[in-house]
Design a protein around this motif. Structure first.
Motif, PDB file in Angstrom:
ATOM      1  N   MET A  76      -3.455   4.178 -14.047  1.00 28.31           N
ATOM      2  CA  MET A  76      -3.849   4.423 -12.661  1.00 28.31           C
ATOM      3  C   MET A  76      -5.368   4.347 -12.525  1.00 28.31           C
ATOM      4  N   GLY A  77      -5.796   3.896 -11.380  1.00 26.91           N
ATOM      5  CA  GLY A  77      -7.217   3.822 -11.096  1.00 26.91           C
ATOM      6  C   GLY A  77      -7.511   4.278  -9.686  1.00 26.91           C
ATOM      7  N   TRP A  78      -8.763   4.633  -9.484  1.00 26.52           N
ATOM      8  CA  TRP A  78      -9.253   4.976  -8.150  1.00 26.52           C
ATOM      9  C   TRP A  78     -10.436   4.062  -7.829  1.00 26.52           C
ATOM     10  N   PHE A  79     -10.441   3.568  -6.622  1.00 26.08           N
ATOM     11  CA  PHE A  79     -11.514   2.732  -6.120  1.00 26.08           C
ATOM     12  C   PHE A  79     -11.966   3.317  -4.785  1.00 26.08           C
ATOM     13  N   ARG A  80     -13.135   2.921  -4.332  1.00 30.55           N
ATOM     14  CA  ARG A  80     -13.598   3.405  -3.039  1.00 30.55           C
ATOM     15  C   ARG A  80     -14.369   2.304  -2.307  1.00 30.55           C
ATOM     16  N   GLN A  81     -14.358   2.424  -0.995  1.00 27.22           N
ATOM     17  CA  GLN A  81     -15.077   1.468  -0.161  1.00 27.22           C
ATOM     18  C   GLN A  81     -15.864   2.225   0.894  1.00 27.22           C
ATOM     19  N   ALA A  82     -17.168   2.141   0.779  1.00 32.02           N
ATOM     20  CA  ALA A  82     -18.048   2.770   1.755  1.00 32.02           C
ATOM     21  C   ALA A  82     -18.244   1.830   2.940  1.00 32.02           C
ATOM     22  N   PRO A  83     -18.627   2.353   4.081  1.00 28.42           N
ATOM     23  CA  PRO A  83     -18.828   1.503   5.267  1.00 28.42           C
ATOM     24  C   PRO A  83     -19.827   0.388   4.992  1.00 28.42           C
ATOM     25  N   GLY A  84     -19.415  -0.828   5.289  1.00 28.34           N
ATOM     26  CA  GLY A  84     -20.299  -1.967   5.124  1.00 28.34           C
ATOM     27  C   GLY A  84     -20.464  -2.454   3.697  1.00 28.34           C
ATOM     28  N   LYS A  85     -19.704  -1.885   2.776  1.00 30.50           N
ATOM     29  CA  LYS A  85     -19.825  -2.273   1.365  1.00 30.50           C
ATOM     30  C   LYS A  85     -18.490  -2.759   0.822  1.00 30.50           C
ATOM     31  N   GLU A  86     -18.556  -3.421  -0.314  1.00 35.46           N
ATOM     32  CA  GLU A  86     -17.337  -3.869  -0.955  1.00 35.46           C
ATOM     33  C   GLU A  86     -16.679  -2.703  -1.705  1.00 35.46           C
ATOM     34  N   ARG A  87     -15.401  -2.855  -1.926  1.00 44.39           N
ATOM     35  CA  ARG A  87     -14.678  -1.835  -2.684  1.00 44.39           C
ATOM     36  C   ARG A  87     -15.176  -1.840  -4.120  1.00 44.39           C
ATOM     37  N   GLU A  88     -15.331  -0.642  -4.686  1.00 45.59           N
ATOM     38  CA  GLU A  88     -15.859  -0.521  -6.038  1.00 45.59           C
ATOM     39  C   GLU A  88     -15.001   0.413  -6.887  1.00 45.59           C
ATOM     40  N   PHE A  89     -15.074   0.199  -8.160  1.00 44.56           N
ATOM     41  CA  PHE A  89     -14.340   1.005  -9.125  1.00 44.56           C
ATOM     42  C   PHE A  89     -14.935   2.404  -9.205  1.00 44.56           C
ATOM     43  N   VAL A  90     -14.059   3.411  -9.344  1.00 44.54           N
ATOM     44  CA  VAL A  90     -14.500   4.795  -9.486  1.00 44.54           C
ATOM     45  C   VAL A  90     -14.074   5.360 -10.842  1.00 44.54           C
ATOM     46  N   ALA A  91     -12.777   5.325 -11.123  1.00 40.09           N
ATOM     47  CA  ALA A  91     -12.270   5.922 -12.354  1.00 40.09           C
ATOM     48  C   ALA A  91     -10.904   5.332 -12.666  1.00 40.09           C
ATOM     49  N   ALA A  92     -10.524   5.380 -13.934  1.00 38.51           N
ATOM     50  CA  ALA A  92      -9.218   4.883 -14.350  1.00 38.51           C
ATOM     51  C   ALA A  92      -8.750   5.647 -15.568  1.00 38.51           C
ATOM     52  N   ILE A  93      -7.431   5.691 -15.712  1.00 41.41           N
ATOM     53  CA  ILE A  93      -6.829   6.381 -16.848  1.00 41.41           C
ATOM     54  C   ILE A  93      -5.718   5.521 -17.422  1.00 41.41           C
ATOM     55  N   SER A  94      -5.669   5.472 -18.735  1.00 39.55           N
ATOM     56  CA  SER A  94      -4.658   4.685 -19.425  1.00 39.55           C
ATOM     57  C   SER A  94      -3.338   5.431 -19.492  1.00 39.55           C
ATOM     58  N   TRP A  95      -2.243   4.694 -19.346  1.00 39.37           N
ATOM     59  CA  TRP A  95      -0.929   5.311 -19.492  1.00 39.37           C
ATOM     60  C   TRP A  95      -0.623   5.647 -20.946  1.00 39.37           C
ATOM     61  N   SER A  96      -1.051   4.794 -21.862  1.00 39.11           N
ATOM     62  CA  SER A  96      -0.613   4.899 -23.248  1.00 39.11           C
ATOM     63  C   SER A  96      -1.239   6.077 -23.984  1.00 39.11           C
ATOM     64  N   ASP A  97      -2.548   6.311 -23.819  1.00 36.03           N
ATOM     65  CA  ASP A  97      -3.174   7.384 -24.588  1.00 36.03           C
ATOM     66  C   ASP A  97      -4.024   8.322 -23.751  1.00 36.03           C
ATOM     67  N   GLY A  98      -4.009   8.124 -22.433  1.00 35.66           N
ATOM     68  CA  GLY A  98      -4.758   9.016 -21.563  1.00 35.66           C
ATOM     69  C   GLY A  98      -6.259   8.814 -21.578  1.00 35.66           C
ATOM     70  N   SER A  99      -6.714   7.753 -22.194  1.00 38.69           N
ATOM     71  CA  SER A  99      -8.157   7.510 -22.214  1.00 38.69           C
ATOM     72  C   SER A  99      -8.644   7.195 -20.802  1.00 38.69           C
ATOM     73  N   THR A 100      -9.887   7.527 -20.539  1.00 39.56           N
ATOM     74  CA  THR A 100     -10.437   7.399 -19.192  1.00 39.56           C
ATOM     75  C   THR A 100     -11.739   6.619 -19.192  1.00 39.56           C
ATOM     76  N   VAL A 101     -12.030   6.034 -18.055  1.00 43.49           N
ATOM     77  CA  VAL A 101     -13.286   5.324 -17.825  1.00 43.49           C
ATOM     78  C   VAL A 101     -13.785   5.716 -16.443  1.00 43.49           C
ATOM     79  N   TYR A 102     -15.084   5.919 -16.327  1.00 44.39           N
ATOM     80  CA  TYR A 102     -15.682   6.305 -15.054  1.00 44.39           C
ATOM     81  C   TYR A 102     -16.852   5.390 -14.716  1.00 44.39           C
TER      82      TYR A 102
END
Length: 123
Positions: A30-56
């Motif tokens: 699963m991942g979370w992305f965000r889009q601010a007014p007037g900007k492109e959507r950007e990556f926020v955070a993600a988590i792996s299903w297999s081992d729970g590792s995360t990236v921010y």
């Protein structure tokens, strides 16, 4: 599979919000992305299903925490120390099939998307 994001709202700078994402069926990473007014959507955070590792994203590292309950097919994004620049529509996204030893950080890594929930941080 449908994703339902919730938990957005208006908060003062320095405050906290907890976003949730509920899936109607089986999902994997699963991942979370965000889009601010007037900007492109950007990556926020993600988590792996297999081992729970995360990236921010650097902009949220140390303030946001992503989690996922694989049994319930739900995910959360705990957001602390919010800043006005965190104001955006936040989208959750999920994988249709499992990815091993990889955490998706681009939109193309995800198959399902929620409708977005608005987070507004006032100064």
């Amino acid at each position: 599979v449908q994703l339902q994001a919730s938990g957005g709202g208006l908060v003062q700078a320095g405050g906290s919000l907890r976003l949730s994402c509920a899936a109607s069926g089986r999902t994997y990473g699963m991942g979370w992305f965000r889009q601010a007014p007037g900007k492109e959507r950007e990556f926020v955070a993600a988590i792996s299903w297999s081992d729970g590792s995360t990236v921010y994203a650097d902009s949220v590292k140390g303030r946001f925490t992503i989690s996922k309950d694989n049994l319930r097919n739900t995910g959360n994004l705990q957001m602390n120390s919010l800043k006005p620049q965190d104001t955006a529509v936040y989208y959750c996204a999920a994988e249709r099939s499992p990815s091993f030893l990889r955490v998706g950080i681009v939109e193309q890594d995800y198959d399902y998307w929620g409708q977005g929930t608005l987070v507004t941080v006032s100064s």
